[in-house]
Enzyme design. Structure first.
Site, mmCIF file in Angstrom:
data_model
loop_
_atom_site.group_PDB
_atom_site.id
_atom_site.type_symbol
_atom_site.label_atom_id
_atom_site.label_comp_id
_atom_site.label_asym_id
_atom_site.label_seq_id
_atom_site.Cartn_x
_atom_site.Cartn_y
_atom_site.Cartn_z
ATOM 1 N N ILE A 102 0.813 -1.220 0.000
ATOM 2 C CA ILE A 102 0.000 0.000 0.000
ATOM 3 C C ILE A 102 0.848 1.271 0.000
ATOM 4 C CG2 ILE A 102 -1.992 -1.105 1.098
ATOM 5 C CD1 ILE A 102 -1.228 0.423 3.673
ATOM 6 N N GLU A 103 2.155 1.134 0.008
ATOM 7 C CA GLU A 103 3.000 2.329 -0.064
ATOM 8 C C GLU A 103 3.588 2.460 -1.474
ATOM 9 O OE1 GLU A 103 5.314 3.268 3.482
ATOM 10 O OE2 GLU A 103 4.167 1.805 4.615
ATOM 11 N N MET A 104 4.748 1.891 -1.718
ATOM 12 C CA MET A 104 5.350 2.056 -3.037
ATOM 13 C C MET A 104 5.128 0.842 -3.949
ATOM 14 S SD MET A 104 8.611 4.173 -1.577
ATOM 15 C CE MET A 104 9.430 4.664 -3.105
#
Lengths: 335, 335
Positions: free
Chosen positions: B124-126
């Site tokens: 869900i980040e990078m």
């Protein structure tokens, strides 16, 4: 087509000993009478340009898709706006955009100021409901009040849509990449291009590339051109170039179908992928396709390689600029 | 609690004439023996830190959520990763993170190097599938090969996960904001704080804020603290602080429930919204809640205002840095 061929020949004829397709890139860009460039406007514009709080989610700045660090765009086929949404077009580079006669791929804005107003309220780009909301948000940020007053005076309310877009445009007029190998070459340093680059330049002129991509920014003399001129089911199935009708999407005129702003070739080696829909991944494929679809010529690999070598000579120097420190938000409400 | 009170008293006693909660912020950060800071590493790390191509979509850089321009974070309650996804925590500031003993809100990384490895492959980040994919992508970018070799030598393959995270950490160690009003004050300029700021500092010490937020970065002497210490259904319904179990989410130990890294107070005025879940919009509310939930004291408005004034004196100078020019992608395949 006749007019094109005339122009190609005229340029090619001048190029026997020292081939030149265009003058060197100017180091300053002209500004409109109602928005002279000042250091205060440029500084404010740089802040606004890099500030993701101009988007609904607080995550997408002008610089997200037109990334000054990354060739002036985002290296994606199409850009990604708020909440992971994507559109159908590839972000044009902001570097040297000051030398475009019109802005956006479809040329629907006649100035950098007009362009700057668009993406902020586009629901799939920066997603703000209205410029009134943008202005209201900027007014809550104390540091911006000061920066707008420095740039536009404090007689009236300085934070307006008009002033915000003027400041962004003023900043963009400073984004110029001079001193490419090509620029050094046309200024007299004949060793600035490799032999292959010189050969590629000559071929680009002879082939007709420069009939549309000429002038200091390699984006004229015309403003709009049809693309593709010659296509077929084969290419369309692969690249979907004709799905998007270009200027006609705005004007709804049949005569404007598939008309596009001629993009600059400056720094083109840094701005993959290519074409209005970003469907072409590499520069060599883009060169081959342009020759095929616009000039109906199938280039041998050696010619493609030479022209790509020349296009690499259009990569300029990116002027050093400091990262703007954006003023703090007193209380935050992005979600 | 007894130990806390002892510490508070000891600090408060020293503060009658010239109140001091901590020394001035150092202007350099110590580096681990296996990663000495060098200009070449810092330059490479700055590039990697600002490069969105370290994410699956090519749109999210370290700097997207830990924005060096924007107080070192994103001004959002929780950060937004690839494809518009959000998590439950608020991005901590990168500025002065070099002075944290542990990294992440839950302190699960013991170094900047270890921290840098995390978000890149967090879905869900990078959103990269693996560091092998990151390394493979970086290897396609010619300019990075050169930058890694400059930083790490060309004996072996220089582009590795280990070297990438070392470079990012080396860059982050340069992100220090010295010369705040508070720093000038503790160095002897007694006029650097306003009367209200001086009063706020004294109150913060007397109240006990500095029993946890002390030391040059106002983030120690302890590493972890429980938050909230005293809560109730009323506060929980409004702020959901206990929903996230902090360190226990990693260790699965009951004794680690609701333990959090003590965050720095440096530049806290720039990093709204507040707390691990970003549920508190303003600094005055954050101050009131910390006093209530950690020290069981209900502060009058005047005390809150004084402490907020003092916290504004912890805003430092952000060292000017140039925007890195990221090396071009030869062919792009983000989607």
């Amino acid at each position: 087509m006749f007019k094109f061929r005339m122009l190609v020949s005229a340029i090619a004829l001048t190029g026997s000993m020292s081939v030149m397709a265009a003058d060197a890139l100017p180091t300053t860009a002209p500004a409109p009478a109602n928005n002279p460039t000042t250091p205060e406007k440029v500084e404010l514009g740089k802040m606004l340009y890099h500030d993701p709080r101009l988007s609904s989610t607080g995550t997408v700045a002008c610089a997200s898709c037109h990334n000054t660090m990354l060739g002036g765009e985002d290296n994606r086929p199409n850009s990604m706006g708020v909440n992971g949404q994507t559109g159908g077009r590839s972000a044009p580079t902001v570097w040297n955009a000051a030398f475009n006669k019109v802005q956006f791929w479809d040329g629907r804005a006649d100035s950098l100021e007009a362009q700057a107003a668009g993406p902020v309220t586009n629901p799939i780009e920066m997603g703000m409901k209205s410029w009134d909301d943008v202005v209201a948000r900027l007014k809550t940020i104390k540091g911006y009040r000061h920066a707008f007053e420095l740039a536009f005076g404090s007689d009236a309310e300085a934070i307006t849509k008009d002033n915000a877009t003027k400041a962004i445009a003023a900043y963009e007029r400073t984004l110029i990449t001079p001193n490419s190998a090509y620029d050094k070459y046309v200024k007299g340093d004949k060793d600035a291009l490799t032999e292959q680059q010189e050969r590629g330049l000559k071929k680009a002129v002879e082939l007709g590339c420069t009939s549309c991509h000429s002038g200091p920014a390699f984006n004229g003399p015309g403003v709009f051109q049809k693309f593709p001129v010659n296509s077929s089911g084969f290419f369309e199935a692969q690249y979907h170039f004709q799905k998007d009708k270009g200027l006609a999407e705005v004007t709804k005129k049949d005569s404007d179908e598939h008309l596009w702003k001629v993009p600059t070739l400056r720094n083109v080696a840094l701005t993959a992928p290519y074409m209005h829909n970003g469907s072409v991944k590499t520069l060599d494929k883009a060169v081959w396709l342009m020759a095929k679809l616009q000039l109906n010529k199938e280039l041998p690999d050696a010619d493609v390689a030479d022209i790509v070598a020349f296009l690499n000579a259009l990569t300029g120097e990116f002027p050093a600029q400091t990262i703007p420190q954006l003023p703090g938000t007193p209380g935050s409400s992005f979600n």
